[in-house]
Design a protein around this motif. Structure first.
Motif, PDB file in Angstrom:
ATOM      1  N   THR A 292     -52.248  79.368  -1.490  1.00  0.00           N
ATOM      2  CA  THR A 292     -53.303  80.043  -0.566  1.00  0.00           C
ATOM      3  C   THR A 292     -54.473  79.249  -0.754  1.00  0.00           C
ATOM      4  OG1 THR A 292     -52.432  82.298  -0.514  1.00  0.00           O
ATOM      5  CG2 THR A 292     -54.822  82.043   0.103  1.00  0.00           C
ATOM      6  N   GLY A 293     -54.950  78.915  -2.008  1.00  0.00           N
ATOM      7  CA  GLY A 293     -56.217  77.890  -2.197  1.00  0.00           C
ATOM      8  C   GLY A 293     -56.088  76.826  -1.633  1.00  0.00           C
ATOM      9  N   ILE A 294     -54.661  76.173  -1.636  1.00  0.00           N
ATOM     10  CA  ILE A 294     -54.445  74.687  -0.937  1.00  0.00           C
ATOM     11  C   ILE A 294     -54.568  74.741   0.486  1.00  0.00           C
ATOM     12  CG2 ILE A 294     -52.668  73.005  -0.488  1.00  0.00           C
ATOM     13  CD1 ILE A 294     -51.914  73.491  -3.616  1.00  0.00           C
ATOM     14  N   LEU A 295     -54.104  75.915   1.173  1.00  0.00           N
ATOM     15  CA  LEU A 295     -54.224  75.921   2.475  1.00  0.00           C
ATOM     16  C   LEU A 295     -55.449  76.286   2.997  1.00  0.00           C
ATOM     17  CD1 LEU A 295     -51.092  78.348   3.284  1.00  0.00           C
ATOM     18  CD2 LEU A 295     -51.476  75.997   3.775  1.00  0.00           C
ATOM     19  N   MET A 296     -56.695  77.277   2.173  1.00  0.00           N
ATOM     20  CA  MET A 296     -57.749  77.429   2.736  1.00  0.00           C
ATOM     21  C   MET A 296     -58.792  76.096   2.522  1.00  0.00           C
ATOM     22  SD  MET A 296     -58.283  80.271   3.387  1.00  0.00           S
ATOM     23  CE  MET A 296     -60.049  80.808   3.425  1.00  0.00           C
ATOM     24  N   LEU A 297     -58.276  74.943   1.812  1.00  0.00           N
ATOM     25  CA  LEU A 297     -59.011  73.782   1.733  1.00  0.00           C
ATOM     26  C   LEU A 297     -59.118  73.105   3.193  1.00  0.00           C
ATOM     27  CD1 LEU A 297     -57.616  71.572  -1.337  1.00  0.00           C
ATOM     28  CD2 LEU A 297     -60.223  72.298  -0.902  1.00  0.00           C
ATOM     29  N   THR A 298     -57.968  73.609   4.046  1.00  0.00           N
ATOM     30  CA  THR A 298     -58.330  72.935   5.309  1.00  0.00           C
ATOM     31  C   THR A 298     -59.712  73.468   5.915  1.00  0.00           C
ATOM     32  OG1 THR A 298     -55.949  73.177   5.652  1.00  0.00           O
ATOM     33  CG2 THR A 298     -57.345  72.955   7.635  1.00  0.00           C
ATOM     34  N   LEU A 299     -60.040  74.715   5.696  1.00  0.00           N
ATOM     35  CA  LEU A 299     -61.366  75.232   6.218  1.00  0.00           C
ATOM     36  C   LEU A 299     -62.506  74.417   5.558  1.00  0.00           C
ATOM     37  CD1 LEU A 299     -62.566  77.666   7.957  1.00  0.00           C
ATOM     38  CD2 LEU A 299     -62.898  78.760   5.636  1.00  0.00           C
ATOM     39  N   GLY A 300     -62.489  74.105   4.222  1.00  0.00           N
ATOM     40  CA  GLY A 300     -63.772  73.648   3.647  1.00  0.00           C
ATOM     41  C   GLY A 300     -63.883  72.113   3.944  1.00  0.00           C
ATOM     42  N   LEU A 301     -62.553  71.441   3.983  1.00  0.00           N
ATOM     43  CA  LEU A 301     -62.753  70.047   4.161  1.00  0.00           C
ATOM     44  C   LEU A 301     -62.993  69.668   5.803  1.00  0.00           C
ATOM     45  CD1 LEU A 301     -59.663  68.837   2.387  1.00  0.00           C
ATOM     46  CD2 LEU A 301     -61.815  68.636   1.536  1.00  0.00           C
ATOM     47  N   CYS A 302     -62.612  70.408   6.689  1.00  0.00           N
ATOM     48  CA  CYS A 302     -63.082  70.263   8.217  1.00  0.00           C
ATOM     49  C   CYS A 302     -64.462  70.474   8.160  1.00  0.00           C
ATOM     50  CB  CYS A 302     -62.180  71.192   8.902  1.00  0.00           C
ATOM     51  SG  CYS A 302     -60.339  70.708   9.246  1.00  0.00           S
ATOM     52  N   SER A 303     -65.047  71.566   7.383  1.00  0.00           N
ATOM     53  CA  SER A 303     -66.351  71.768   7.577  1.00  0.00           C
ATOM     54  C   SER A 303     -67.237  70.627   6.973  1.00  0.00           C
ATOM     55  CB  SER A 303     -66.674  73.211   6.784  1.00  0.00           C
ATOM     56  OG  SER A 303     -67.963  73.373   7.019  1.00  0.00           O
ATOM     57  N   LEU A 304     -66.896  69.958   6.051  1.00  0.00           N
ATOM     58  CA  LEU A 304     -67.469  69.021   5.325  1.00  0.00           C
ATOM     59  C   LEU A 304     -67.375  67.675   6.013  1.00  0.00           C
ATOM     60  CD1 LEU A 304     -66.494  69.303   1.400  1.00  0.00           C
ATOM     61  CD2 LEU A 304     -68.710  69.853   2.568  1.00  0.00           C
ATOM     62  N   VAL A 305     -66.360  67.300   6.619  1.00  0.00           N
ATOM     63  CA  VAL A 305     -66.040  66.109   7.555  1.00  0.00           C
ATOM     64  C   VAL A 305     -67.002  66.407   8.876  1.00  0.00           C
ATOM     65  CG1 VAL A 305     -64.730  64.670   8.958  1.00  0.00           C
ATOM     66  CG2 VAL A 305     -64.074  65.589   6.616  1.00  0.00           C
TER      67      VAL A 305
ATOM     68  N   CYS B  28     -53.178  76.441   9.309  1.00  0.00           N
ATOM     69  CA  CYS B  28     -53.878  75.852   9.078  1.00  0.00           C
ATOM     70  C   CYS B  28     -54.683  75.129  10.476  1.00  0.00           C
ATOM     71  CB  CYS B  28     -53.463  74.373   8.583  1.00  0.00           C
ATOM     72  SG  CYS B  28     -52.811  74.474   6.647  1.00  0.00           S
ATOM     73  N   VAL B  29     -54.163  75.667  11.634  1.00  0.00           N
ATOM     74  CA  VAL B  29     -54.790  75.502  12.911  1.00  0.00           C
ATOM     75  C   VAL B  29     -55.863  76.279  13.079  1.00  0.00           C
ATOM     76  CG1 VAL B  29     -54.282  75.324  15.425  1.00  0.00           C
ATOM     77  CG2 VAL B  29     -52.512  74.528  13.796  1.00  0.00           C
ATOM     78  N   ALA B  30     -55.703  77.390  12.840  1.00  0.00           N
ATOM     79  CA  ALA B  30     -57.019  78.309  12.904  1.00  0.00           C
ATOM     80  C   ALA B  30     -57.784  77.872  11.789  1.00  0.00           C
ATOM     81  CB  ALA B  30     -56.383  79.803  12.735  1.00  0.00           C
ATOM     82  N   LEU B  31     -57.588  77.392  10.660  1.00  0.00           N
ATOM     83  CA  LEU B  31     -58.544  77.328   9.554  1.00  0.00           C
ATOM     84  C   LEU B  31     -59.123  75.826  10.243  1.00  0.00           C
ATOM     85  CD1 LEU B  31     -56.412  77.839   6.445  1.00  0.00           C
ATOM     86  CD2 LEU B  31     -58.461  78.906   7.061  1.00  0.00           C
ATOM     87  N   ALA B  32     -58.621  74.846  10.643  1.00  0.00           N
ATOM     88  CA  ALA B  32     -59.224  73.922  11.013  1.00  0.00           C
ATOM     89  C   ALA B  32     -60.400  73.998  12.177  1.00  0.00           C
ATOM     90  CB  ALA B  32     -58.338  72.735  11.325  1.00  0.00           C
ATOM     91  N   ALA B  33     -60.033  74.812  13.112  1.00  0.00           N
ATOM     92  CA  ALA B  33     -60.941  75.239  14.314  1.00  0.00           C
ATOM     93  C   ALA B  33     -62.165  75.961  13.841  1.00  0.00           C
ATOM     94  CB  ALA B  33     -60.016  76.374  15.172  1.00  0.00           C
ATOM     95  N   PHE B  34     -61.892  76.645  12.595  1.00  0.00           N
ATOM     96  CA  PHE B  34     -63.023  77.389  12.244  1.00  0.00           C
ATOM     97  C   PHE B  34     -63.910  76.481  11.236  1.00  0.00           C
ATOM     98  CE2 PHE B  34     -61.385  81.374  14.065  1.00  0.00           C
ATOM     99  CZ  PHE B  34     -62.508  82.190  13.964  1.00  0.00           C
ATOM    100  N   GLY B  35     -63.230  75.569  10.597  1.00  0.00           N
ATOM    101  CA  GLY B  35     -63.867  74.494   9.771  1.00  0.00           C
ATOM    102  C   GLY B  35     -64.657  73.836  10.565  1.00  0.00           C
ATOM    103  N   ILE B  36     -64.371  73.016  11.751  1.00  0.00           N
ATOM    104  CA  ILE B  36     -64.947  72.341  12.468  1.00  0.00           C
ATOM    105  C   ILE B  36     -66.079  72.966  13.085  1.00  0.00           C
ATOM    106  CG2 ILE B  36     -64.936  70.861  14.475  1.00  0.00           C
ATOM    107  CD1 ILE B  36     -62.080  70.163  13.660  1.00  0.00           C
ATOM    108  N   SER B  37     -65.798  74.203  13.503  1.00  0.00           N
ATOM    109  CA  SER B  37     -66.907  75.014  14.067  1.00  0.00           C
ATOM    110  C   SER B  37     -68.108  75.352  12.905  1.00  0.00           C
ATOM    111  CB  SER B  37     -66.344  76.532  14.674  1.00  0.00           C
ATOM    112  OG  SER B  37     -67.231  77.422  15.084  1.00  0.00           O
ATOM    113  N   ASN B  38     -67.711  75.600  11.600  1.00  0.00           N
ATOM    114  CA  ASN B  38     -68.532  76.082  10.927  1.00  0.00           C
ATOM    115  C   ASN B  38     -69.496  74.881  10.742  1.00  0.00           C
ATOM    116  OD1 ASN B  38     -69.673  77.640   8.639  1.00  0.00           O
ATOM    117  ND2 ASN B  38     -68.928  75.967   7.499  1.00  0.00           N
ATOM    118  N   GLY B  39     -68.883  73.570  10.524  1.00  0.00           N
ATOM    119  CA  GLY B  39     -69.552  72.343  10.432  1.00  0.00           C
ATOM    120  C   GLY B  39     -70.662  72.090  11.349  1.00  0.00           C
TER     121      GLY B  39
END
Length: 465
Positions: free
Chosen positions: A308-321, A366-377
């Motif tokens: 779960t932690g590995i999958l959640m990295l998608t959110l954080g990394l997309c936000s940082l990028v 990860c698709v939803a996580l990426a969308a929310f991660g980019i949005s958060n950034g």
């Protein structure tokens, strides 16, 4: 930037990362805490509520306290409090004591958040923008990798690991800060003569008490009714008491000379109000996914904490990028286009959650996580730029405080939303319903972003030399 300035920045950075790190690691710990203490999902949610309520109160209070007692003292005291809380929380005999230590931890980490940026701005005189940006990376990076760190620690050492991990950060920050942070200047005669009663008036202790009691009573009334499955007179009375106390809080804040939350600012500067409302809605969406998705993965899909932690990295990394890219885009086009794209991405991510079923490939999450991660950034930069554009220079300090309050309120409301939808047990049906609700909220966010353009409340941001 000389070596001493770099070490000062690192020592402060290690301290301020503790608040976002501890607020994010717990997202992976909810199922383990629920099983460990044999509690339902609603009760365990208080480990989230209490942290953000305490942060919302402690951050502005400690900022004012630093003017009286000194920023170095507040920072070092915060480290000591965080050390004690991190050491004792894993030894909690029951969930009630865990909540107590969680509140203490929130207060300690908030003390460092409140004064860390000020320490750097005061004592690092060269390349201040670089120093501030590095501290922002400490904060955003800690929040981004928190679920991953939490997943690893819980997998190997159970939930106490998310508290013990703070100890090396606290010790390192304390040792370096003791040496690197210059001693506080001697307080002025006015500050030395200020009585404790005057200081309580300065921080608006009555307002803080009304805000805290009212909010907790309202949450207890709502969550108790949902958890028990029926509405009793006791729950209704508790909720009504919360509403009455919050009403008294609003009345008090409008009359007092030094309000805890300057509500008059909202009436006087509608553009600032609009930014804060939109920022709160953004955080409702983000934190609902941030806290809801790990529970879905673990309780519904039976994914381990580690994965779960590995999958959640998608959110954080997309936000940082996305954050630095958003900065360059906003420099050229202003915040409105970025905020509109961010809202659309949140709609897409919310709809994607609704389409998931119990047999969907886990990687599709990860698709939803990426969308929310980019949005958060995009939001991290865009909303801050919108705030600076809408707030006059003479109230920028007050506006920044309100901005952080809006973030905390968004996190609290998102946790309340999850608890109401799920009740005593996290389920797939509840998760899908959460996705529907988030979709509706995201649609309203698009309307808010578009209305801002039509009403002229947010103009294009120009950075021309």
């Amino acid at each position: 930037m000389n070596a001493r300035s770099r070490w000062l920045m690192i020592s402060v950075g290690l301290g301020i990362l503790l608040n976002p790190l501890n607020s994010s690691m717990v997202s992976v710990a909810i199922p383990r805490l629920q099983n460990g203490f044999q509690l339902d999902f609603t009760v365990v949610s208080w480990v989230i509520f209490t942290f953000y309520i305490a942060s919302a109160v402690a951050q502005p209070v400690m900022g004012r306290a630093s003017d009286l007692f000194g920023r170095r003292k507040i920072f070092l005291t915060g480290l000591v409090i965080s050390f004690i809380a991190s050491l004792l929380a894993p030894l909690s005999p029951n969930f009630g004591w865990l909540i107590v230590f969680r509140i203490v931890q929130s207060i300690g980490t908030s003390m460092m958040i409140s004064v860390g940026m000020a320490i750097v701005r005061i004592h690092i005189t060269e390349k201040q923008a670089t120093a501030v940006s590095v501290l922002s990376i400490f904060q955003s990076g800690a929040a981004a990798i928190g679920p991953f760190i939490g997943g690893v620690l819980i997998h190997w050492w159970d939930w106490p690991g998310i508290f013990f991990v703070n100890i090396p950060f606290v010790v390192a920050s304390f040792l370096w800060s003791w040496r690197m942070i210059p001693k506080d200047e001697t307080p002025t005669s006015v500050e030395r003569k200020m009585s404790f009663r005057k200081w309580l008036n300065l921080i608006d202790a009555p307002g803080i008490l009304l805000f805290t009691v009212g909010l907790i009573a309202l949450l207890v009334g709502i969550l108790s009714a949902k958890s028990s499955g029926h509405v009793s007179s006791g729950y209704v009375i508790t909720g009504l008491i919360g509403l009455v106390v919050l009403g008294a809080f609003v009345r008090h804040e409008l009359k007092t000379a030094s309000p805890f939350i300057p509500l008059r600012t909202f009436a006087k500067y509608p553009a600032v109000t609009w930014v804060n409302v939109q920022f709160m809605v953004v955080n409702i969406l983000f934190y609902a996914l941030f806290f809801g998705l790990p529970s879905y993965l673990q309780m519904v899909r039976h994914i381990s904490e580690f994965h779960t932690g590995i999958l959640m990295l998608t959110l954080g990394l997309c936000s940082l990028v996305a954050s630095p890219m958003a900065g360059r885009w906003i420099d050229k086009s202003g915040p409105r286009p970025a905020l509109l794209v961010s809202a659309i991405l949140m709609i897409f991510g919310s709809v994607w959650i609704v389409t998931l079923n119990e047999f969907s490939p886990v990687i599709s999450v990860c698709v939803a996580l990426a969308a929310f991660g980019i949005s958060n950034g995009l939001n991290n930069v865009g909303m801050q730029a919108a705030l600076f554009k809408s707030a006059p220079k003479e109230i920028i300090g007050v506006a920044s405080g309100l901005f952080n309050t809006s973030r905390n309120l968004g996190a609290i409301i998102s946790s309340l939303l999850i608890s109401i939808v799920m009740g005593d047990q996290f389920s797939f049906g509840g998760f899908r319903l959460l996705g529907v609700i988030l979709t509706v909220i995201a649609l309203s966010l698009v309307f808010m972003s578009w209305r801002r353009r039509e009403s002229g409340q947010l103009e294009e941001l120009e950075f021309r030399q």
